[in-house]
Design a protein around this motif. Structure first.
Motif, PDB file in Angstrom:
ATOM      1  N   UNK A  83      -5.058   9.649  -7.192  1.00  0.00           N
ATOM      2  CA  UNK A  83      -5.915   9.454  -7.499  1.00  0.00           C
ATOM      3  C   UNK A  83      -5.193   7.721  -7.203  1.00  0.00           C
ATOM      4  N   UNK A  84      -4.364   7.625  -6.726  1.00  0.00           N
ATOM      5  CA  UNK A  84      -4.210   5.945  -6.561  1.00  0.00           C
ATOM      6  C   UNK A  84      -5.211   5.848  -5.399  1.00  0.00           C
ATOM      7  N   UNK A  85      -4.776   6.990  -4.290  1.00  0.00           N
ATOM      8  CA  UNK A  85      -5.546   6.807  -2.779  1.00  0.00           C
ATOM      9  C   UNK A  85      -7.099   6.208  -3.293  1.00  0.00           C
ATOM     10  N   UNK A  86      -7.499   6.821  -4.070  1.00  0.00           N
ATOM     11  CA  UNK A  86      -9.290   6.996  -4.044  1.00  0.00           C
ATOM     12  C   UNK A  86     -10.200   5.521  -5.063  1.00  0.00           C
ATOM     13  N   UNK A  87      -8.299   5.130  -5.768  1.00  0.00           N
ATOM     14  CA  UNK A  87      -8.675   3.726  -6.578  1.00  0.00           C
ATOM     15  C   UNK A  87      -8.893   2.481  -4.941  1.00  0.00           C
ATOM     16  N   UNK A  88      -7.784   2.520  -3.949  1.00  0.00           N
ATOM     17  CA  UNK A  88      -7.615   2.102  -3.309  1.00  0.00           C
ATOM     18  C   UNK A  88      -8.531   1.928  -1.693  1.00  0.00           C
ATOM     19  N   UNK A  89      -9.062   3.666  -1.735  1.00  0.00           N
ATOM     20  CA  UNK A  89     -11.066   3.547  -1.363  1.00  0.00           C
ATOM     21  C   UNK A  89     -12.089   2.438  -1.477  1.00  0.00           C
ATOM     22  N   UNK A  90     -11.901   2.499  -3.595  1.00  0.00           N
ATOM     23  CA  UNK A  90     -12.962   1.656  -3.875  1.00  0.00           C
ATOM     24  C   UNK A  90     -12.466   0.218  -3.651  1.00  0.00           C
ATOM     25  N   UNK A  91     -12.200  -0.085  -3.735  1.00  0.00           N
ATOM     26  CA  UNK A  91     -11.163  -1.121  -3.506  1.00  0.00           C
ATOM     27  C   UNK A  91     -11.404  -2.034  -1.898  1.00  0.00           C
ATOM     28  N   UNK A  92     -11.731  -1.245  -0.551  1.00  0.00           N
ATOM     29  CA  UNK A  92     -11.676  -1.142   0.757  1.00  0.00           C
ATOM     30  C   UNK A  92     -12.765  -1.245   0.804  1.00  0.00           C
ATOM     31  N   UNK A  93     -13.625  -0.698  -0.091  1.00  0.00           N
ATOM     32  CA  UNK A  93     -15.337  -0.120   0.472  1.00  0.00           C
ATOM     33  C   UNK A  93     -16.343  -0.130  -0.773  1.00  0.00           C
ATOM     34  N   UNK A  94     -15.976  -0.260  -1.991  1.00  0.00           N
ATOM     35  CA  UNK A  94     -17.250  -0.143  -2.736  1.00  0.00           C
ATOM     36  C   UNK A  94     -17.656   1.256  -3.191  1.00  0.00           C
ATOM     37  N   UNK A  95     -18.588   0.668  -4.270  1.00  0.00           N
ATOM     38  CA  UNK A  95     -19.403   2.407  -5.096  1.00  0.00           C
ATOM     39  C   UNK A  95     -20.810   1.686  -4.955  1.00  0.00           C
ATOM     40  N   UNK A  96     -21.123   2.138  -3.852  1.00  0.00           N
ATOM     41  CA  UNK A  96     -22.906   1.864  -4.955  1.00  0.00           C
ATOM     42  C   UNK A  96     -22.799   2.434  -6.395  1.00  0.00           C
ATOM     43  N   UNK A  97     -22.370   3.987  -6.349  1.00  0.00           N
ATOM     44  CA  UNK A  97     -22.967   4.259  -7.662  1.00  0.00           C
ATOM     45  C   UNK A  97     -22.405   3.833  -8.857  1.00  0.00           C
ATOM     46  N   UNK A 131       0.905  -0.925   0.087  1.00  0.00           N
ATOM     47  CA  UNK A 131      -0.226  -0.234   0.307  1.00  0.00           C
ATOM     48  C   UNK A 131       0.647   1.224  -0.076  1.00  0.00           C
ATOM     49  N   UNK A 132       2.528   1.373   1.065  1.00  0.00           N
ATOM     50  CA  UNK A 132       2.597   2.555   0.581  1.00  0.00           C
ATOM     51  C   UNK A 132       3.373   2.999  -0.407  1.00  0.00           C
ATOM     52  N   UNK A 133       3.915   1.182  -1.182  1.00  0.00           N
ATOM     53  CA  UNK A 133       4.938   1.898  -2.422  1.00  0.00           C
ATOM     54  C   UNK A 133       3.779   2.306  -3.339  1.00  0.00           C
ATOM     55  N   UNK A 134       2.070   1.930  -3.411  1.00  0.00           N
ATOM     56  CA  UNK A 134       1.376   2.700  -4.408  1.00  0.00           C
ATOM     57  C   UNK A 134       0.943   3.794  -3.981  1.00  0.00           C
ATOM     58  N   UNK A 135       0.711   4.449  -3.192  1.00  0.00           N
ATOM     59  CA  UNK A 135       0.475   4.990  -2.397  1.00  0.00           C
ATOM     60  C   UNK A 135       1.534   6.532  -2.853  1.00  0.00           C
ATOM     61  N   UNK A 136       2.479   5.924  -2.249  1.00  0.00           N
ATOM     62  CA  UNK A 136       3.847   7.028  -2.478  1.00  0.00           C
ATOM     63  C   UNK A 136       4.134   7.510  -0.684  1.00  0.00           C
ATOM     64  N   UNK A 175      -0.691  11.376   1.931  1.00  0.00           N
ATOM     65  CA  UNK A 175      -0.781  10.948  -0.006  1.00  0.00           C
ATOM     66  C   UNK A 175      -0.186  12.087  -0.502  1.00  0.00           C
ATOM     67  N   UNK A 176       1.349  12.181  -1.288  1.00  0.00           N
ATOM     68  CA  UNK A 176       1.067  12.968  -1.949  1.00  0.00           C
ATOM     69  C   UNK A 176       0.633  13.377  -3.202  1.00  0.00           C
ATOM     70  N   UNK A 177       0.699  14.167  -3.687  1.00  0.00           N
ATOM     71  CA  UNK A 177      -0.410  15.215  -4.513  1.00  0.00           C
ATOM     72  C   UNK A 177      -0.637  13.966  -5.641  1.00  0.00           C
ATOM     73  N   UNK A 178       0.562  13.442  -6.362  1.00  0.00           N
ATOM     74  CA  UNK A 178       0.423  12.762  -7.128  1.00  0.00           C
ATOM     75  C   UNK A 178       0.044  11.765  -7.563  1.00  0.00           C
ATOM     76  N   UNK A 179      -0.737  10.821  -6.367  1.00  0.00           N
ATOM     77  CA  UNK A 179      -0.733  10.002  -6.205  1.00  0.00           C
ATOM     78  C   UNK A 179      -2.608   9.541  -5.342  1.00  0.00           C
TER      79      UNK A 179
END
Length: 381
Positions: free
Chosen positions: A254-268, A231-236, A248-252
């Motif tokens: 978007x990766x943080x958003x992906x991690x949150x969706x993989x962890x918690x999903x999305x109704x939308x 996780x730390x590598x993926x998120x910098x 999380x560094x600004x450049x990563x």
């Protein structure tokens, strides 16, 4: 009633006094109400409805009815609002239970109709409750120990909200919070980092907590995952420099958003979370994040186990399959005397395994040698 000193209270000088119930207000900054917006908590009825629905107030109310009194050894703690009223900062569930027991109309309004009518004697006893008047700063160590690292823990997200308020608003260092509440496992720091990462994702618009798949919020998946190297590598993330408001560094981000969706999903997005439980799913997600092939599989919406295999690569999967086959064959060999009754199809199964193993060895030999060889697999039919 005479005032009495208390032991193990928020502050040594705190005294417990009988205080009229109608002078006590709920704490709308209670960390356990983190998901409620201010317009949902404008009245006491709103507060009591949420507490009744979400926090097992019925158990407390029934215990008071069974005992015939309020438990004086568990006083409320409140801050003086300076206008003859007091805000309860410890004991909101107990206050809600008492208010419901005293008010028939309130019980009907919030749907607490399962609570019984109380006797006139108990009604009289509940007009005043034992309350210690303190301040938030004097009480934080007591509340933190009790609910963050102590005998009556809040859920992990509520803990993180409380820690963040102490650190961000009251300027108490994370190390001091940890020391004061007896945290020996860096829980305070991990909670803080997890909450700040979540807030960062929401602020950036890459994740919406209200859009998560499950109503129950498994916040521990996030703050635990942020400990893992994948996780730390993926998120910098840099371990020594990530316990801050925007870890999380600004450049990563978007990766943080992906991690949150993989962890918690999305109704939308009709996206179920990949992580259903920390063991083994969280570690598997970390493994997939270690390699670009695994990340590509995750982004393609493939199942978690497929992403893990992609990250491993064919060579690792092949070796693991051989090792598993060896284990199972060893087990079969050890039980062949007692397990083979001579009437079942086990001999035919064993021959199939033998032929398949032979073809596997032939393929490996042909791959490794420029001169084709004819071995076990080709001779047996």
């Amino acid at each position: 009633m005479a005032k009495k000193k208390t032991a193990a209270r928020p502050a040594a000088e705190t005294v417990i006094e009988p205080t009229p119930v109608d002078k006590l207000d709920f704490d709308r900054h209670n960390p356990r109400l983190w998901e409620m917006s201010p317009d949902e908590l404008t009245t006491d009825e709103d507060m009591i409805r949420i507490l009744w629905r979400e926090m097992a107030v019925d158990e407390l109310a029934m215990s008071i009815v069974a005992a015939g009194r309020f438990f004086s050894h568990e006083p409320l703690f409140a801050i003086d609002d300076g206008n003859g009223r007091y805000t309860v900062i410890e004991g909101n569930r107990r206050l809600a239970a008492v208010r419901l027991l005293l008010d028939d109309e309130l019980r009907r309004a919030v749907g607490a109709t399962s609570l019984p009518e109380i006797s006139p004697d108990l009604r009289q006893r509940l007009q005043q409750l034992p309350v210690g008047i303190t301040t938030r700063m004097d009480a934080w160590q007591y509340i933190g120990f009790k609910h963050v690292n102590g005998p009556r823990p809040w859920d992990s997200h509520s803990k993180a909200v409380y820690v963040a308020r102490l650190h961000d608003e009251d300027r108490i260092p994370l190390e001091e919070i940890a020391n004061q509440i007896g945290d020996r496992h860096s829980t305070v720091k991990r909670l803080y980092r997890g909450l700040k990462a979540l807030e960062q994702a929401e602020e950036a618009g890459v994740f919406d907590l209200k859009d998560r798949w499950n109503k129950r919020f498994a916040f521990s998946h996030l703050y635990t995952g942020l400990e893992y190297p994948g996780f730390q590598k993926f998120l910098g993330l840099k371990e020594d420099d990530s316990y801050k408001k925007r870890p999380v560094p600004p450049a990563r981000v978007k990766n943080l958003g992906e991690v949150c969706h993989w962890l918690f999903g999305s109704q939308a997005k009709n996206q179920k979370p990949l992580v259903q439980s920390q063991n083994p799913d969280l570690r598997q997600l970390e493994e997939a994040l270690q390699k670009e092939r695994g990340i590509d599989a995750l982004r393609a919406g493939l199942p978690l186990e497929v992403a893990v295999d992609a990250a491993k690569g064919d060579e690792t999967i092949f070796r693991e399959a051989l090792l598993q086959a060896k284990v199972h064959l060893s087990k079969a060999y050890g039980t062949c005397v007692t397990g083979d009754d001579g009437r079942s199809d086990t001999l035919e199964l064993a021959e199939d395994v033998y032929r398949l193993a032979g073809r596997l060895v032939d393929s490996m030999e042909e791959t490794r040698s420029p001169t084709p060889k004819h071995g076990r697999g080709t001779k047996r039919k």
